[in-house]
Design an enzyme around this catalytic site. Structure first.
Site, mmCIF file in Angstrom:
data_model
loop_
_atom_site.group_PDB
_atom_site.id
_atom_site.type_symbol
_atom_site.label_atom_id
_atom_site.label_comp_id
_atom_site.label_asym_id
_atom_site.label_seq_id
_atom_site.Cartn_x
_atom_site.Cartn_y
_atom_site.Cartn_z
ATOM 1 C CE LYS A 50 -3.714 -1.991 2.532
ATOM 2 N NZ LYS A 50 -4.360 -2.355 1.592
ATOM 3 C CB CYS A 51 4.034 1.654 -0.909
ATOM 4 S SG CYS A 51 5.859 2.330 -0.952
ATOM 5 N N GLY A 52 3.007 4.002 -2.594
ATOM 6 C CA GLY A 52 3.101 4.575 -3.778
ATOM 7 C C GLY A 52 4.440 4.591 -4.143
#
Length: 172
Positions: A50-52
């Protein structure tokens, strides 16, 4: 129990003289034995779902598919930055396969910083320091590149994409 686990991890680190000394549990229920990769380059990446930077899984898979005869990529899910890897090992495995078709080895979720840092990352951080790189893990998707003889040769920050020329120059 946590004290025993930390003591075991610390002793594993103290006994490790090479990246090839490490064996870690994989997401597939297997054991990832780094010694099996002697003669290949190894890229070790701390990952998060759930990271850019999560879309880098796609390029990591492309890199692995293109160079798997001379490179292995090992992903290490970690929840150290912004709670961006909250899932269980099973959820992470499913996410990687479903969304990015990941076929490269993935280790079980670990910690890559702090008091509970996994021995592999404690080792890599110490090796990075020898290259003049202090505190190399600033965020998810830091990439450590180890050569065919087990020597750390480069550390790439999160913003460096897996298929960038910065990385490809080590593979061509």
């Amino acid at each position: 129990m946590k004290t025993i686990l930390l003591a075991t991890m610390l002793s594993a680190f103290l006994l490790a003289t090479s990246i090839y000394d490490f064996k870690v549990p994989g997401l597939e229920g297997n054991e990832i034995d780094f010694s099996a990769y002697k003669g290949k380059k190894i890229m070790i990446v701390n990952t998060a779902s759930k990271c850019g930077f999560t879309p880098q899984y796609e390029e990591l898979q492309q890199l692995y598919s293109k160079y798997k005869d001379k490179l292995v990529i090992i992903g290490f899910p970690a929840n150290n930055f912004g709670g961006q890897e909250p899932g269980s090992n099973g959820e992470i495995k499913e996410f990687c396969k479903r969304n990015y078709g990941v076929t490269f080895p993935m280790a079980e979720k670990v910690s890559v910083k702090g008091d509970d840092i996994h021995p592999v990352f404690k080792y890599l951080t110490a090796e990075a320091k020898k290259l003049g790189i202090e505190d190399p893990i600033k965020w998810n998707f830091t990439k450590f590149l180890v050569d065919e003889k087990g020597k750390l040769v480069a550390v790439f920050p999160s913003k460096v994409k897996p298929m960038s020329e910065d990385i490809l120059k080590y593979l061509n």
